[in-house]
Scaffold this active site. Structure first.
Site, short mmCIF file in Angstrom:
data_model
loop_
_atom_site.label_atom_id
_atom_site.label_comp_id
_atom_site.label_asym_id
_atom_site.label_seq_id
_atom_site.Cartn_x
_atom_site.Cartn_y
_atom_site.Cartn_z
N GLU A 198 0.79 -1.35 -0.09
CA GLU A 198 -0.13 -0.03 0.16
C GLU A 198 0.94 1.18 -0.03
O GLU A 198 1.69 1.50 0.73
CB GLU A 198 -0.82 0.11 1.33
CG GLU A 198 -2.01 1.10 1.23
CD GLU A 198 -2.75 1.36 2.56
OE1 GLU A 198 -2.68 0.33 3.37
OE2 GLU A 198 -3.43 2.23 2.54
N ARG B 271 5.62 -12.86 9.66
CA ARG B 271 6.30 -11.43 9.28
C ARG B 271 7.73 -11.69 10.04
O ARG B 271 7.68 -12.30 11.04
CB ARG B 271 5.23 -10.50 9.53
CG ARG B 271 4.85 -10.38 10.81
CD ARG B 271 3.70 -9.18 11.18
NE ARG B 271 4.06 -7.85 10.70
CZ ARG B 271 3.64 -7.33 9.70
NH1 ARG B 271 2.40 -7.59 8.75
NH2 ARG B 271 4.08 -6.09 9.57
N LYS C 139 4.79 1.25 10.12
CA LYS C 139 4.72 2.38 9.39
C LYS C 139 4.43 3.63 10.21
O LYS C 139 4.99 4.61 10.08
CB LYS C 139 3.93 2.31 8.45
CG LYS C 139 4.21 1.47 6.90
CD LYS C 139 3.37 1.41 5.79
CE LYS C 139 3.50 0.42 4.87
NZ LYS C 139 2.53 0.08 4.23
P1 ATP Z 1 2.98 -2.05 8.43
O1 ATP Z 1 2.24 -2.99 9.00
O2 ATP Z 1 4.43 -2.06 8.53
O3 ATP Z 1 2.52 -0.84 8.04
P2 ATP Z 1 1.82 -3.23 5.95
O4 ATP Z 1 1.72 -4.79 5.66
O5 ATP Z 1 0.79 -2.47 6.11
O6 ATP Z 1 3.14 -3.00 6.76
P3 ATP Z 1 1.83 -3.19 3.24
O7 ATP Z 1 2.34 -2.20 2.38
O8 ATP Z 1 0.53 -3.81 3.24
O9 ATP Z 1 2.31 -2.91 4.68
O10 ATP Z 1 2.70 -4.50 2.74
C1 ATP Z 1 3.16 -4.94 1.47
C2 ATP Z 1 3.40 -6.61 1.66
O11 ATP Z 1 4.50 -6.66 2.61
C3 ATP Z 1 2.30 -7.43 2.10
O12 ATP Z 1 2.12 -8.56 1.31
C4 ATP Z 1 2.73 -7.57 3.72
O13 ATP Z 1 2.39 -8.97 4.24
C5 ATP Z 1 4.25 -7.51 3.50
N1 ATP Z 1 4.99 -7.38 4.66
C6 ATP Z 1 4.98 -6.15 5.61
N2 ATP Z 1 5.48 -6.06 6.70
C7 ATP Z 1 6.10 -7.36 6.41
C8 ATP Z 1 6.81 -7.86 7.26
N3 ATP Z 1 7.35 -7.56 8.83
N4 ATP Z 1 7.51 -9.12 7.23
C9 ATP Z 1 7.08 -9.98 6.03
N5 ATP Z 1 6.33 -9.17 5.06
C10 ATP Z 1 5.78 -8.22 5.34
MG MG Z 2 -1.29 -2.46 4.77
MG MG Z 3 0.02 -3.52 8.39
#
Ligand code: ATP
Ligand code: MG
Ligand code: MG
Length: 568
Positions: A32, A275, A285
């Site tokens: 995102e 994760r 984030k």
């Molecule tokens: P955050 O929770 O840190 O804000 P997010 O999961 O909301 O991150 P996205 O932009 O939705 O961020 O993530 C894009 C992809 O990266 C998704 O498939 C998500 O599952 C993966 N991802 C995000 N954080 C991690 C992590 N700590 N380990 C592995 N994969 C991750």
């Molecule tokens: Mg997200």
């Molecule tokens: Mg998230």
């Protein structure tokens, strides 16, 4: 070559190919664009793109941009740059917002089939009706609306007749389901907010679960890999895929085909993995944004940040992040990775890839009194002790040198093997020197006056004479003054996220996480291009700053120390 990876996801893929379930596979990385990527995303990128590479499947980069309020084109550009920097490239660049017309048609289809309804409950009422883990939900009073009424209201939602939050479109699934995600989840909401990609075209936006599942289906993603927190969403994911049925209702793809962006429309399978969590780090984030906004770091690319931009600025080689992803592997077990695992990967990659250079970061003058004044020579040094292909370079040498202040002690503790008054030490590549005189101004040592034993120069029989310590140096007349940024871990505690009364991660920032010093580097180090990695002998691995480094005003960031100083 590296051994074949065989985690549970790759096993599933191998089975799906062997059984003929799929003739070819396709994956995607779906960020995102609401912030910068961090090292957790690197795990997901390496997984999706790595699988693409190993199995010959295309990998899409898809921006899951369904929440216009939080998204920004600045992030879109940074994410593209980060994925490429990590060493990957996408088959196609897509946006969930490219599919808004398809999502809308899909939602109308659900309405027409009696599988979705317009609900007028407020957000708070929806929560009340939803029930809890132990209590079933109650039907919304609007659940029984006719198809005609629902279609009319949904079209009017789209036309902008209602204010934000007045109505939602909900999937009609099961208010008594044990899985709360299936208790008639919203699939569209009203939001009069312009979108970074579609401008003012829409005032209703699809919800993430609906958009994500259909986005995967549209692109023909065979294996949709996501993190474990989506495990409970999988039944909804499957419900969306099955009930919209893009894979057998290609008419829904007409708007895309008109735009020349045909969908493949396969039935995707969601698979969850754990994760990445690393100690001494915060990764959400929201918290990273707070660090930037509160000025606790210098920006998203502060070299102490776990963002890919920060890791890059610090000098982390992308190969070290790929190695790290391989080393931690893929599983369903949640775990906390020790920061030293990352540092170990950086050391390993930089050790093999970095030429050696001489630099002094805490300078003390050393004068060789038995060399003629104005003496100068060029010494040949190998660029890498373990790899001759790095070649050699010439290092200027003269009677006035800079050495590290820490390499001299007037009153040494037992076991100190470097320079002491009257003692001897080897100057790297030069020979053995004896300290004859210590010049002081008040309490401060300002100069060491030494003699070089001429019989110990390299190549002479006396060069083998044993002496305990070897220290490094640069020639004062030839060295270039440099800014050296000594970085360390951003937090002093392993779990800065811990819940402690009245405290937050802000209270655990490491005050020693950055020290900026003036040092001296040999000329061959100053002349490096930006973002070049070196090992400064005995000091650590450093990288010229991406933005600030210039040959006449060099700037080096310490990427990692030579040894782990954190784990006892
Ligand atoms: P955050 O929770 O840190 O804000 P997010 O999961 O909301 O991150 P996205 O932009 O939705 O961020 O993530 C894009 C992809 O990266 C998704 O498939 C998500 O599952 C993966 N991802 C995000 N954080 C991690 C992590 N700590 N380990 C592995 N994969 C991750
Ligand atoms: Mg997200
Ligand atoms: Mg998230």
């Amino acid at each position: 070559s590296a051994p074949e990876k065989n985690d549970f996801i790759r096993q599933i893929i191998r089975e799906d190919l062997a059984s003929g379930k799929h003739a070819a596979i396709r994956t995607r990385f779906p960020p995102e664009p609401n912030g910068y990527l961090h090292i957790g995303h690197a795990k997901s990128i390496c997984l999706n793109f790595g699988i693409g590479r190993e199995f010959g499947g295309p990998v899409n980069l898809r921006f899951d941009d369904t929440n216009p309020a939080k998204e920004d084109p600045e992030y879109v550009e940074a994410i593209k740059e980060d994925v490429r920097w990590l060493g990957f490239d996408w088959a196609e660049l897509r946006h969930a917002s490219d599919y808004f017309d398809v999502y809308y048609l899909a939602a109308e289809k659900l309405v027409k089939e009696g599988k979705a309804y317009v609900c007028d409950l407020s957000a708070e009422q929806v929560r009340e009706y939803r029930g809890t883990l132990t209590e079933p939900g109650r039907d919304s009073p609007f659940r029984g609306r006719s198809v005609g009424e629902n279609l009319d209201l949904f079209r009017r939602m789209r036309a902008g007749e209602f204010p934000d939050g007045a109505r939602t479109l909900r999937a009609k699934i099961d208010m008594a389901s044990g899985n709360i995600n299936l208790r008639d989840p919203a699939i569209y909401r009203i939001k009069h907010v312009p979108h970074q990609n579609t401008g003012d075209a829409w005032c209703i936006y699809p919800m993430y679960d609906f958009a994500h599942a259909l986005g995967d289906a549209i692109e023909g993603i065979t294996h949709s890999l996501c993190t474990l927190e989506f495990e409970d969403h999988r039944p909804l994911y499957d419900w969306c895929v099955d009930n919209v049925g893009l894979h057998h209702d290609r008419a829904l793809l007409a708007p895309l085909e008109a735009a020349g962006q045909a969908g493949v429309a396969a039935k995707p399978r969601q698979i969850e993995f754990s994760r990445l969590n690393i100690n001494y780090t915060v990764m959400s984030k929201r918290k990273l944004l707070a660090l930037v906004q509160e000025g606790l770091v210098s920006g998203w690319d502060d070299p102490r940040m776990p963002t890919l931009q920060g890791l890059r600025r610090r000098g982390t080689p992308p190969a070290a992040l790929r190695l790290f992803a391989d080393r931690i592997g893929i599983s369903k077990q949640n775990s906390l990775i020790d920061f030293s695992v990352l540092e170990g990967c950086i050391r390993e990659v930089m050790d093999a890839a970095s030429p050696r250079r001489l630099a002094v970061v805490n300078p003390l003058r050393l004068v060789l009194t038995n060399l003629p004044e104005g003496h100068a020579e060029l010494l040949r040094f190998p660029n890498h002790p373990k790899d001759a292909s790095f070649g050699e370079r010439e290092v200027p040498f003269s009677p006035v040198l800079w050495i590290e202040r820490d390499d001299f002690m007037e009153v040494p503790p037992k076991g100190f093997h470097r320079l002491v008054p009257g003692g001897e030490v080897r100057l790297r590549g030069v020979g053995i020197v004896r300290c004859d005189e210590v010049v002081k101004e008040g309490d401060e040592v300002v100069e060491l006056r030494c003699t070089l034993d001429p019989d110990t120069r390299p190549g002479l029989p006396g060069a083998d004479r044993k002496v305990k310590g070897t220290i490094h140096w640069v020639s004062a007349a030839h060295a270039v003054a440099a800014e050296v940024r000594l970085y360390d871990r951003l937090f002093v505690v392993a779990d800065p996220d811990r819940d402690e009364e009245g405290k937050s991660y802000r209270d655990y920032l490491n005050p020693e996480s950055v020290k900026i010093v003036r040092g001296y580097v040999e000329p061959a180090a100053a002349g490096l291009a930006p973002e070049a990695g070196v090992q400064f002998e005995r000091l650590g691995f450093f990288t010229t700053d991406r933005h600030d480094h210039r040959a006449d005003a060099p700037v080096f960031n310490r990427t990692v120390t030579l040894r782990d100083t954190w784990t006892a």
